[in-house]
Design a protein around this motif. Structure first.
Motif, short mmCIF file in Angstrom:
data_model
loop_
_atom_site.label_atom_id
_atom_site.label_comp_id
_atom_site.label_asym_id
_atom_site.label_seq_id
_atom_site.Cartn_x
_atom_site.Cartn_y
_atom_site.Cartn_z
N PHE A 62 0.82 -1.21 0.00
CA PHE A 62 0.00 0.00 0.00
C PHE A 62 0.86 1.26 0.00
O PHE A 62 0.49 2.27 -0.61
N GLU A 63 1.98 1.22 0.68
CA GLU A 63 2.82 2.42 0.72
C GLU A 63 3.50 2.71 -0.62
O GLU A 63 4.04 3.79 -0.81
N LEU A 64 3.46 1.78 -1.53
CA LEU A 64 3.99 2.01 -2.87
C LEU A 64 3.06 2.86 -3.73
O LEU A 64 3.47 3.43 -4.73
N LEU A 65 1.80 2.96 -3.32
CA LEU A 65 0.79 3.60 -4.16
C LEU A 65 0.82 5.13 -4.06
O LEU A 65 0.93 5.69 -2.97
N ARG A 66 0.71 5.75 -5.19
CA ARG A 66 0.64 7.21 -5.27
C ARG A 66 -0.66 7.69 -4.60
O ARG A 66 -1.74 7.19 -4.90
N VAL A 68 -1.04 7.48 -1.26
CA VAL A 68 -1.02 6.92 0.09
C VAL A 68 0.11 7.56 0.87
O VAL A 68 1.27 7.48 0.47
N ARG A 69 -0.22 8.23 1.97
CA ARG A 69 0.82 8.85 2.80
C ARG A 69 1.49 7.83 3.70
O ARG A 69 2.70 7.83 3.86
N GLU A 70 0.69 6.97 4.27
CA GLU A 70 1.24 6.02 5.24
C GLU A 70 0.30 4.83 5.40
O GLU A 70 -0.92 4.97 5.31
N ALA A 71 0.90 3.65 5.62
CA ALA A 71 0.14 2.46 5.97
C ALA A 71 0.70 1.95 7.30
O ALA A 71 1.91 1.91 7.48
N VAL A 72 -0.19 1.59 8.20
CA VAL A 72 0.21 1.15 9.53
C VAL A 72 -0.22 -0.30 9.75
O VAL A 72 -1.38 -0.65 9.52
#
Length: 222
Positions: A62-66, A68-72
């Motif tokens: 998910f963090e690879l996606l344009r 998306v600021r952050e995935a936790v």
């Protein structure tokens, strides 16, 4: 013949690499086991929560996606408050390893996140992802609004219609209740442990496959 046998042996060895075995190998490491802090939602941002197997891999995807600021990485779908990694891993709480995504819907709409979720794992295997078996690895899409539920169900219908998998999607579509962030040492785990056997043999191939499928949605340089 020798080459074939060597490849077969490597394949068998890699099939034995599971999340549980990675955890066992890392027991001696010094870890920050305090719960991570959730980021504050910025103006214009939205949040989404998914469970799709080992959160080390899904967080990275998910963090690879344009947009998306952050995935936790964390836990959702259970009943116990403030569960620990060990409790979830032992199926004591009913939670699934999950990822909470903080994103800009003007850049990446919710429909695209759901598509990415379905591509990020195999949504047709019940209570397992690859070598990892258990309800903590189940596939779940948590919706916050009726519109999100409709979006998820429509995406699943389209995914089933592609015939990409012989079996139908078994993803649970349930209302969001609460998300508990996982321990600090789990956050950014994929990038922090690039040489770990589990990351190399299980997570990395999934991430690479995800990159190909979502190539037009990735951040620059990914």
């Amino acid at each position: 013949m020798r080459h074939f046998l060597a490849l077969l042996l490597v394949s068998l060895l890699l099939s034995c690499v599971t999340k549980k075995s990675a955890d066992e190998n890392n027991k001696s490491d010094v870890k920050d086991t305090s719960p991570a802090k959730l980021p504050e939602l910025k103006p214009g941002e939205a949040v989404a929560t998914f469970a799709a197997g080992c959160f080390w891999c899904i967080e990275e995807e998910f963090e690879l996606l344009r947009g998306v600021r952050e995935a936790v990485s964390g836990y959702a779908g259970g009943e116990q408050e403030n569960p620990t990694y060990e409790q979830v891993g032992n199926n004591e709480t009913g939670h699934a390893e999950s990822v909470q995504v903080y994103y800009d819907p003007k850049i990446i709409p919710y429909d695209t996140l759901v598509k990415a979720f379905l591509y990020a794992h195999d949504p047709t295997t019940l209570n397992r992802q690859g070598p990892d078996v258990g309800t903590q690895y189940r596939s779940v899409a948590f919706y916050r609004t009726p519109e999100e539920k409709v979006s998820i169900e429509a995406a699943i219908k389209r995914f089933n219609a592609t015939g990409e998998h012989h079996d139908p999607v078994v993803t649970q579509v349930v209302p969001f209740k609460v998300f508990y962030p996982a321990e600090v040492y789990h956050q950014g785990y994929y990038r922090a442990h690039p040489d770990e056997a589990y990351i190399v043999s299980v997570s990395e191939p999934k991430v690479n496959k995800f990159k190909k499928r979502m190539a037009d949605k990735l951040k620059a340089g990914q």
